[in-house]
Design a protein around this motif. Structure first.
Motif, PDB file in Angstrom:
ATOM      1  N   LEU B 355       0.836  -1.205   0.000  1.00 28.13           N
ATOM      2  CA  LEU B 355       0.000   0.000   0.000  1.00 28.13           C
ATOM      3  C   LEU B 355       0.867   1.249   0.000  1.00 28.13           C
ATOM      4  O   LEU B 355       0.567   2.234  -0.675  1.00 28.13           O
ATOM      5  CB  LEU B 355      -0.917  -0.002   1.214  1.00 28.13           C
ATOM      6  CG  LEU B 355      -2.164  -0.866   1.079  1.00 28.13           C
ATOM      7  CD1 LEU B 355      -2.885  -0.961   2.404  1.00 28.13           C
ATOM      8  CD2 LEU B 355      -3.100  -0.303   0.026  1.00 28.13           C
ATOM      9  N   ALA B 356       1.972   1.189   0.765  1.00 30.87           N
ATOM     10  CA  ALA B 356       2.858   2.354   0.822  1.00 30.87           C
ATOM     11  C   ALA B 356       3.364   2.694  -0.575  1.00 30.87           C
ATOM     12  O   ALA B 356       3.442   3.856  -0.950  1.00 30.87           O
ATOM     13  CB  ALA B 356       4.022   2.067   1.768  1.00 30.87           C
ATOM     14  N   VAL B 359       0.595   4.330  -2.490  1.00 31.43           N
ATOM     15  CA  VAL B 359       0.364   5.703  -2.027  1.00 31.43           C
ATOM     16  C   VAL B 359       1.465   6.600  -2.571  1.00 31.43           C
ATOM     17  O   VAL B 359       1.202   7.698  -3.062  1.00 31.43           O
ATOM     18  CB  VAL B 359       0.324   5.755  -0.490  1.00 31.43           C
ATOM     19  CG1 VAL B 359       0.265   7.202  -0.026  1.00 31.43           C
ATOM     20  CG2 VAL B 359      -0.859   4.982   0.036  1.00 31.43           C
ATOM     21  N   ALA B 360       2.702   6.099  -2.515  1.00 33.55           N
ATOM     22  CA  ALA B 360       3.823   6.911  -2.993  1.00 33.55           C
ATOM     23  C   ALA B 360       3.669   7.198  -4.486  1.00 33.55           C
ATOM     24  O   ALA B 360       4.056   8.258  -4.956  1.00 33.55           O
ATOM     25  CB  ALA B 360       5.138   6.196  -2.719  1.00 33.55           C
ATOM     26  N   ALA B 366      -4.380   8.188   0.158  1.00 36.30           N
ATOM     27  CA  ALA B 366      -4.569   7.856   1.571  1.00 36.30           C
ATOM     28  C   ALA B 366      -3.236   7.924   2.284  1.00 36.30           C
ATOM     29  O   ALA B 366      -2.191   8.085   1.659  1.00 36.30           O
ATOM     30  CB  ALA B 366      -5.151   6.449   1.701  1.00 36.30           C
ATOM     31  N   ARG B 367      -3.302   7.845   3.619  1.00 33.97           N
ATOM     32  CA  ARG B 367      -2.071   7.764   4.398  1.00 33.97           C
ATOM     33  C   ARG B 367      -2.205   6.628   5.398  1.00 33.97           C
ATOM     34  O   ARG B 367      -3.291   6.304   5.858  1.00 33.97           O
ATOM     35  CB  ARG B 367      -1.800   9.079   5.120  1.00 33.97           C
ATOM     36  CG  ARG B 367      -1.523  10.201   4.126  1.00 33.97           C
ATOM     37  CD  ARG B 367      -0.611  11.239   4.701  1.00 33.97           C
ATOM     38  NE  ARG B 367      -1.165  11.861   5.893  1.00 33.97           N
ATOM     39  CZ  ARG B 367      -0.447  12.644   6.699  1.00 33.97           C
ATOM     40  NH1 ARG B 367       0.816  12.848   6.471  1.00 33.97           N
ATOM     41  NH2 ARG B 367      -1.005  13.200   7.748  1.00 33.97           N
ATOM     42  N   ILE B 368      -1.058   6.038   5.731  1.00 35.30           N
ATOM     43  CA  ILE B 368      -1.090   4.849   6.573  1.00 35.30           C
ATOM     44  C   ILE B 368      -0.691   5.221   7.995  1.00 35.30           C
ATOM     45  O   ILE B 368       0.326   5.883   8.212  1.00 35.30           O
ATOM     46  CB  ILE B 368      -0.109   3.798   6.022  1.00 35.30           C
ATOM     47  CG1 ILE B 368      -0.489   3.438   4.593  1.00 35.30           C
ATOM     48  CG2 ILE B 368      -0.104   2.564   6.906  1.00 35.30           C
ATOM     49  CD1 ILE B 368       0.585   2.679   3.868  1.00 35.30           C
ATOM     50  N   ASP B 369      -1.532   4.772   8.931  1.00 34.69           N
ATOM     51  CA  ASP B 369      -1.154   4.897  10.340  1.00 34.69           C
ATOM     52  C   ASP B 369      -0.474   3.589  10.711  1.00 34.69           C
ATOM     53  O   ASP B 369      -1.128   2.590  11.004  1.00 34.69           O
ATOM     54  CB  ASP B 369      -2.405   5.129  11.187  1.00 34.69           C
ATOM     55  CG  ASP B 369      -2.035   5.435  12.622  1.00 34.69           C
ATOM     56  OD1 ASP B 369      -0.917   5.053  13.017  1.00 34.69           O
ATOM     57  OD2 ASP B 369      -2.852   6.051  13.318  1.00 34.69           O
ATOM     58  N   TYR B 376      -6.020   5.655   6.299  1.00 37.58           N
ATOM     59  CA  TYR B 376      -6.988   6.747   6.280  1.00 37.58           C
ATOM     60  C   TYR B 376      -7.022   7.387   4.912  1.00 37.58           C
ATOM     61  O   TYR B 376      -5.967   7.757   4.382  1.00 37.58           O
ATOM     62  CB  TYR B 376      -6.629   7.805   7.312  1.00 37.58           C
ATOM     63  CG  TYR B 376      -6.848   7.358   8.731  1.00 37.58           C
ATOM     64  CD1 TYR B 376      -8.135   7.337   9.274  1.00 37.58           C
ATOM     65  CD2 TYR B 376      -5.784   6.949   9.518  1.00 37.58           C
ATOM     66  CE1 TYR B 376      -8.333   6.910  10.575  1.00 37.58           C
ATOM     67  CE2 TYR B 376      -5.979   6.523  10.825  1.00 37.58           C
ATOM     68  CZ  TYR B 376      -7.255   6.510  11.343  1.00 37.58           C
ATOM     69  OH  TYR B 376      -7.467   6.083  12.627  1.00 37.58           O
ATOM     70  N   ARG B 378      -7.288  10.234   2.257  1.00 37.48           N
ATOM     71  CA  ARG B 378      -6.815  11.601   2.382  1.00 37.48           C
ATOM     72  C   ARG B 378      -7.689  12.467   1.486  1.00 37.48           C
ATOM     73  O   ARG B 378      -7.741  12.270   0.281  1.00 37.48           O
ATOM     74  CB  ARG B 378      -5.394  11.637   1.889  1.00 37.48           C
ATOM     75  CG  ARG B 378      -4.695  12.904   2.226  1.00 37.48           C
ATOM     76  CD  ARG B 378      -3.306  12.792   1.721  1.00 37.48           C
ATOM     77  NE  ARG B 378      -2.490  13.804   2.335  1.00 37.48           N
ATOM     78  CZ  ARG B 378      -1.248  14.004   2.008  1.00 37.48           C
ATOM     79  NH1 ARG B 378      -0.675  13.227   1.115  1.00 37.48           N
ATOM     80  NH2 ARG B 378      -0.547  14.956   2.576  1.00 37.48           N
TER      81      ARG B 378
END
Lengths: 428, 442
Positions: B355-356, B359-360, B366-369, B376, B378
């Motif tokens: 996922l990272a 996202v990148a 989204a952003r990962i906690d 989450y 974004r």
């Protein structure tokens, strides 16, 4: 040969009309190799009232003497500050040459700091407007760099150059390249990377038929500063002179390799940097390479802020290719300090919480910033319009344009009935 | 190539019923595919089976060169029945030589008589002969030569299709594209549904080969139902479903997938020819990702043995997986990574990394906690983005305009570096300087 009396009388009589005096002094230049004449003449003249004559004598003296005679510097330093600008502008070549001599002398004596202020004033006297380029720009920047007083150049650098007049300021193509190179370096030293890149780019794209060593050196700086500032080296614009873009592959291979490695993980980058260490050191760019390597880690961290909301320090270190969590923390603190990222470190579980950019563009400061940008754009736009109008009214341009247009109209008639040439059977 | 004696590689191989698989193709395609499978499964029983079927097929034709090659590959491992039959080879070769002589003589006769139609026929027959003998390159040339003598649209499409068939066999996909577009300009390509479908298939194959998966997906899904298995000497009906389905999953957005694949009656017919792929598509569309990915994983060894798909399988699988991840996260404001990992039957850590990356690459907004293992969404703030963008563009304008003004000045005053020596500094009103000023000001 002229004697002292004729010389001094002539200078005194014609000081009010600098152009006439410059002409007659040009005729007498041969006699100025007589040092006795020069010394006595300088004593007889007033540097403020008879600036032009004084300039000729002083310059002749500078040419003749050995570089470490302090008396030359002692008379030149005050002269460039007090001289009359109307008069010295009649002989810009002489004035520039004098300033160069002065700088060389001081450089020989390792007293660069003494040259900063006089050069700045000399520059102000020579430049017809704050936006025009003079050869003294490069001189001043070089002095500031050597004397490590970068902020002394800020006023001159902030008034961005938009005008170049080789006749009135004795500026040459080489002066322009040096202006871009040293100016960019001063900006780099003051950490204003975007503006440094702008200046470097001016130098790189200057029209040229041959490749100057200054251009190559500029490209090296440009590549490294681009890496520090943007994380990549953008390709040069299309209007870059062909010889320049062609030669960079061979002349700056190490830098291009570094740029390619920059987009990849840290280990490969370190290897390339180590491999070409000797080249970078020889070009005096070791410091910038180090900065670029540090920026690589910071850029990785910045990317993480886009991806994660929370992340342990150890994971940050791993992602950014840093040795330890402590190092990652050090980088984070620096970046938060610089306003590059927004984050909080939770010391308990060693978690970092990345926050969003709090700028909402609803403050007075933001409005002021936008207004400032609008004002600057409008001002520049007006200047562009003026330049456009000037070109449109230029006789040579108009003649050429009309000729071309007439030619084009003549060509047009050949196209009538062109459709009939298309094959009726559209298979192949 | 010398086959290495390796133990059978994996137990999944019995999945492949070679005989049924081969029966989906005719002519050269059958042999080419069997031989490709043989190279991929070197040392296993599948290899021998593939070689045996290829040898059977070749024995029926005239391609003695390839027959000899296959026999060499078999190397006596299939018993005395499958050894090189020299008598047959020589007989065929002798017959072929006379036929070739006759065809060439005929052709030169036609050329002397200057009868267009006969010349075309002569070229065509010679090409057919070369093709049957396996000399695809010569066949290609002869087909192309007949081009100048085509008089009706029908002949043009025939010629194009023949050229395309040769080019596909030679993997010369530039020619495929060329001749597909040529054929598509004829009125016949619109009237004849089968011809149109064949051209679509060929174009799609070329796009697949060029890694333009989106184009490939579009073209495969546009193949009309009339074709059926009528293009079996290049691709079988099941292949249309397989290639088209996979490319569509990898590249199409959900609404597009719906209109082009799920609701597409013609394509559904093709999917029925490849039930595995049909299930994959429906499971993907029904968001049953774990089942879909598992099914794809089972298909993988098979696809690695596919002549056209093998080099692209890895990339396509990656894209399908990313698409699945993106679609899974799209409707949620926050996603628990543990739940998501269960849905994909994957490890939480690995999923987080995947996922990272997405996202990148800005494929997931989204952003990962990482602490709480929650993703989450974004919400983009268009207002801030607009402001930032406006400021950036303003700066760019200032920079570019300044550069323009400076350059104009430099050129105007002829501050151009020249080679030292030479003719010295030149006058500023040199014509070439005016030239470079002209377009900038205009």
């Amino acid at each position: 040969m002229v004697n002292l009396h004729t010389l001094v009388t002539k200078i005194k009589a014609q000081s009010a009309t600098p152009d006439v005096l410059a002409e007659s002094l040009k005729g007498m230049e041969g006699s100025l190799s007589n040092q006795g004449l020069v010394t006595q003449g300088m004593q007889a003249l007033d540097p403020v009232q008879h600036s032009l004559g004084y300039l000729y004598l002083l310059e002749a003296r500078g040419c003749a003497i050995n570089l470490d005679v302090p008396s030359f510097v002692d008379s030149a330093l005050p002269f460039v500050q007090v001289c009359d600008e109307q008069q010295i502008r009649a002989a810009p070549h002489k004035f520039v040459s004098l300033c160069r001599k002065m700088r060389e002398c001081l450089q020989g004596q390792n007293q660069m700091r003494r040259a900063v202020l006089p050069l700045r004033m000399a520059l102000a006297k020579l430049a017809p407007s704050p936006e025009s380029l003079t050869p003294l720009h490069a001189e001043l920047f070089q002095v500031c760099l050597l004397a490590r007083t970068l902020n002394a150049a800020s006023g001159v650098l902030d008034a961005e150059v938009l005008e170049i007049d080789p006749v009135r300021t004795a500026t040459t193509a080489r002066d322009f390249l040096l202006y871009c190179y040293y100016g960019g370096m001063v900006h780099t030293g003051r950490k204003q990377y975007a503006r440094a890149l702008g200046l470097f780019l001016h130098g790189l794209t200057a029209p040229t038929q041959v490749v100057n060593a200054i251009t190559v050196a500029t490209y090296k700086k440009y590549a490294l500063v681009s890496l520090v500032h943007a994380g990549e080296v953008p390709p040069l614009p299309k209007y870059t002179a062909t010889p320049v873009s062609r030669c960079l592959k061979t002349e700056a291979a190490a830098y291009q390799e570094l740029a390619t490695a920059y987009g990849k993980p840290a280990a490969g980058l370190q290897r390339v940097a180590a491999q070409h260490q000797a080249v970078f050191a020889e070009d005096g760019n070791t410091g910038l390479v180090k900065l670029a390597l540090a920026a690589h880690a910071m850029r990785a961290i910045q990317r993480l802020t886009q991806t994660y909301m929370t992340l342990p320090l150890a994971a940050i270190a791993a992602e950014a290719g840093l040795a330890s969590a402590a190092e990652a923390e050090h980088y984070l603190l620096r970046m938060v300090d610089a306003g590059d990222i927004f984050a909080q470190i939770d010391a308990g579980p060693d978690m970092v919480r990345f926050l969003e950019d709090p700028e909402a563009y609803d403050s007075a400061a933001a409005v002021a910033r936008i207004d400032d940008a609008v004002q600057r754009s409008m001002a520049l736009s007006q200047r562009l319009q003026a330049a456009h109008r000037a070109v449109a009214a230029d006789r040579a341009y108009l003649t050429k344009h009309m000729a071309r247009e007439r030619h084009a109209r003549y060509d047009d008639t050949g196209d009538v009935g062109g459709e009939s040439q298309i094959a009726p059977y559209p298979f192949f | 190539m010398e086959p290495e004696p390796v133990a059978p590689q994996d137990a999944a191989e019995p999945l492949l019923d070679l005989e049924a698989y081969a029966s989906g193709y005719t002519g050269h395609a059958r042999v080419a595919r069997l031989l490709f499978i043989a190279t991929k499964t070197a040392g296993s029983p599948t290899e021998l089976e593939a070689l045996r079927l290829a040898a059977d097929q070749l024995r029926k034709g005239e391609n003695t060169a390839q027959y000899a090659e296959v026999m060499e590959l078999i190397d006596g491992r299939l018993g005395p029945q499958y050894t090189l039959d020299r008598v047959w080879v020589e007989a065929v070769d002798r017959r072929a030589a006379t036929v070739q002589e006759r065809l060439e003589a005929d052709l030169s006769g036609y050329k002397n008589n200057m009868i267009k139609e006969s010349i075309r026929m002569g070229h065509h027959e010679l090409a057919d002969f070369h093709y049957a003998r396996g000399a695809v390159q010569s066949a290609f040339k002869c087909y192309v030569r007949s081009r100048d003598y085509c008089t009706s649209p029908r002949q043009v499409t025939d010629m194009c299709l023949a050229v395309i068939r040769c080019a596909v066999e030679n993997s010369a996909f530039v020619h495929v594209n060329n001749y597909v577009s040529k054929a598509e300009q004829t009125p016949d390509a619109v009237r004849d549904k089968v011809v149109a479908a064949k051209l679509k298939c060929s174009g799609a194959l070329a796009a697949l080969e060029a890694k333009k998966y989106k184009t490939a997906a579009k073209r495969f899904t546009e193949v009309s139902v009339e074709l059926g298995n009528g293009y079996a000497d290049v691709v079988a009906a099941a292949d249309v479903a397989l290639y088209g389905g996979l490319c569509a999953l990898a590249t199409m957005e959900r609404p597009e997938l719906r209109s082009a694949v799920v609701d597409n009656v013609a394509f559904r017919e093709y999917l029925d020819a490849h039930p595995e792929m049909r299930e994959v598509v429906y499971e993907f569309y029904g968001s049953r990702y774990a089942a879909c990915l598992a099914r794809l994983q089972r298909l993988l060894p098979l696809l690695r043995m596919d002549l056209h798909l093998a080099p692209h399988v890895g990339l396509l699988y990656l894209q399908v997986r990313s698409k699945a991840l993106i679609q899974y996260t799209a409707p949620f404001v926050s996603v628990d990574l543990r739940t998501m990992a269960a849905a994909f039957s994957a490890d939480v850590g690995a999923l987080e990394r995947e996922l990272a990356e997405l996202v990148a690459a800005r494929q997931v907004q989204a952003r990962i906690d990482s602490h709480a293992k929650v993703l989450y969404a974004r919400l983009a703030d268009p207002r801030s983005a607009t402001f930032a963008n406006a400021l950036r563009i303003g700066e760019e304008y200032l920079r570019d305009t300044r550069a323009l003004l400076l350059r104009t000045q430099l050129i105007q005053h002829d501050l151009v570096q020249r080679a030292p020596g030479g003719r010295g500094p030149r006058a500023p009103s040199l014509p070439h300087n005016r030239d470079s000023l002209g377009p900038m000001a205009a």
